[in-house]
Design a protein around this motif. Sequence first.
Motif, short mmCIF file in Angstrom:
data_model
loop_
_atom_site.label_atom_id
_atom_site.label_comp_id
_atom_site.label_asym_id
_atom_site.label_seq_id
_atom_site.Cartn_x
_atom_site.Cartn_y
_atom_site.Cartn_z
N ASP A 58 0.77 -1.18 -0.11
CA ASP A 58 0.05 -0.04 0.11
C ASP A 58 0.91 1.19 0.15
O ASP A 58 0.44 2.38 -0.03
CB ASP A 58 -0.90 -0.01 1.25
CG ASP A 58 -2.04 -1.07 1.14
OD1 ASP A 58 -2.27 -1.66 0.13
OD2 ASP A 58 -2.18 -1.36 2.44
N ILE A 59 2.13 0.93 0.10
CA ILE A 59 3.09 2.37 -0.05
C ILE A 59 3.58 2.69 -1.29
O ILE A 59 3.98 1.63 -1.99
CB ILE A 59 4.11 2.09 1.02
CG1 ILE A 59 3.91 1.63 2.49
CG2 ILE A 59 5.07 3.40 1.07
CD1 ILE A 59 5.00 1.17 3.24
N ASP A 60 3.48 3.90 -1.56
CA ASP A 60 4.01 4.49 -2.67
C ASP A 60 5.38 5.15 -2.26
O ASP A 60 5.38 5.99 -1.61
CB ASP A 60 3.21 5.62 -3.18
CG ASP A 60 3.69 6.31 -4.47
OD1 ASP A 60 4.92 6.36 -4.56
OD2 ASP A 60 3.00 6.92 -5.35
N TRP A 61 6.62 4.21 -2.60
CA TRP A 61 7.71 4.61 -2.03
C TRP A 61 8.27 5.93 -2.58
O TRP A 61 8.97 6.66 -2.04
CB TRP A 61 8.68 3.44 -2.08
CG TRP A 61 8.35 2.25 -1.64
CD1 TRP A 61 7.75 1.08 -2.15
CD2 TRP A 61 8.32 1.77 -0.18
NE1 TRP A 61 7.41 0.28 -1.36
CE2 TRP A 61 7.79 0.70 0.00
CE3 TRP A 61 8.86 2.57 0.78
CZ2 TRP A 61 7.91 0.02 1.19
CZ3 TRP A 61 8.69 1.89 2.03
CH2 TRP A 61 8.16 0.59 2.24
N ARG A 62 8.27 6.06 -3.76
CA ARG A 62 8.60 7.55 -4.43
C ARG A 62 8.05 8.62 -3.77
O ARG A 62 8.52 9.38 -3.36
CB ARG A 62 8.49 7.42 -5.82
CG ARG A 62 9.31 6.55 -6.69
CD ARG A 62 9.57 6.52 -8.05
NE ARG A 62 9.99 5.52 -8.88
CZ ARG A 62 11.61 5.52 -8.67
NH1 ARG A 62 12.48 6.22 -7.72
NH2 ARG A 62 11.97 4.30 -9.31
N GLU A 63 6.63 8.61 -3.45
CA GLU A 63 6.04 9.63 -2.83
C GLU A 63 6.53 9.90 -1.44
O GLU A 63 6.54 10.87 -0.88
CB GLU A 63 4.54 9.44 -2.97
CG GLU A 63 3.72 10.44 -2.24
CD GLU A 63 2.02 10.42 -2.13
OE1 GLU A 63 1.55 11.00 -1.26
OE2 GLU A 63 1.67 9.39 -3.17
N LEU A 64 6.67 8.73 -0.71
CA LEU A 64 7.18 8.64 0.79
C LEU A 64 8.46 9.56 0.72
O LEU A 64 8.80 10.40 1.54
CB LEU A 64 7.32 7.31 1.24
CG LEU A 64 7.65 7.33 2.66
CD1 LEU A 64 6.65 7.94 3.50
CD2 LEU A 64 8.03 6.06 2.72
N GLN A 65 9.36 9.01 -0.10
CA GLN A 65 10.72 9.52 -0.06
C GLN A 65 10.74 11.15 -0.50
O GLN A 65 11.39 12.21 0.10
CB GLN A 65 11.52 8.78 -1.14
CG GLN A 65 12.89 9.64 -1.33
CD GLN A 65 13.88 8.97 -2.17
OE1 GLN A 65 13.66 8.71 -3.39
NE2 GLN A 65 15.17 8.42 -1.82
N LEU A 66 9.85 11.58 -1.81
CA LEU A 66 9.67 12.95 -1.95
C LEU A 66 9.09 13.87 -1.04
O LEU A 66 9.50 15.09 -0.94
CB LEU A 66 9.02 13.02 -3.31
CG LEU A 66 9.91 12.43 -4.73
CD1 LEU A 66 8.82 12.46 -5.99
CD2 LEU A 66 11.16 13.18 -5.03
N ASN A 67 7.93 13.39 -0.62
CA ASN A 67 7.15 13.83 0.70
C ASN A 67 7.52 14.20 1.79
O ASN A 67 6.40 14.47 2.79
CB ASN A 67 5.75 13.99 0.02
CG ASN A 67 5.44 14.33 -1.05
OD1 ASN A 67 5.97 15.40 -1.65
ND2 ASN A 67 4.78 13.38 -2.09
N SER A 68 8.56 13.22 2.39
CA SER A 68 8.68 13.14 3.86
C SER A 68 10.15 13.45 4.11
O SER A 68 11.06 13.23 3.21
CB SER A 68 8.04 11.70 4.20
OG SER A 68 9.08 10.75 3.80
N LYS A 69 10.61 13.24 5.04
CA LYS A 69 12.02 13.25 5.55
C LYS A 69 12.53 11.89 5.73
O LYS A 69 13.68 11.73 6.33
CB LYS A 69 12.30 14.19 6.66
CG LYS A 69 11.85 15.67 6.60
CD LYS A 69 12.16 16.32 7.87
CE LYS A 69 11.85 17.97 7.63
NZ LYS A 69 12.09 18.71 8.76
N THR A 70 12.02 10.97 5.43
CA THR A 70 12.27 9.48 5.55
C THR A 70 13.61 9.27 4.84
O THR A 70 13.86 9.47 3.57
CB THR A 70 11.03 8.43 5.02
OG1 THR A 70 9.92 8.84 5.71
CG2 THR A 70 11.59 7.04 5.40
#
Length: 84
Positions: free
Chosen positions: A36-48
Motif C-alpha cells: 500500500d506504500i508509494d515509495w517514491r511519494e514517501l521519499q519525495l514528501n517526507s524526511k524519511t
Amino acid sequence: MALGQWYNAAAVSMVTKVFWNPSLIVPSTTVRTIADIDWRELQLNSKTQYILFDKDNTLTAPYVDTLHPKVVASFKECLKVYQK
C-alpha cells in the motif's frame, strides 16, 4: 570467519544514532501491507531516510525465509528508491 561476515558497521552506527535520538525509530506511517506504500511519494514528501522492516508477519510468514508473493514488487520498489 572474517570480521566483515558478522560485523555490520552501518547497523552499529545506526543503533548508536537511535540510542541518542530514539525518535528516529518512531513509526510515522502505518499501513495494512507494504504493497500500500508509494515509495517514491514517501521519499519525495517526507524526511524519511531509512526504512526498517520486521521480517516475520511483515515480509514473510513466520519462520519462512522467502518474501510473501503479495509484497515482492513493493519490496523491490522500496530497494530501488531507498538503496544507497
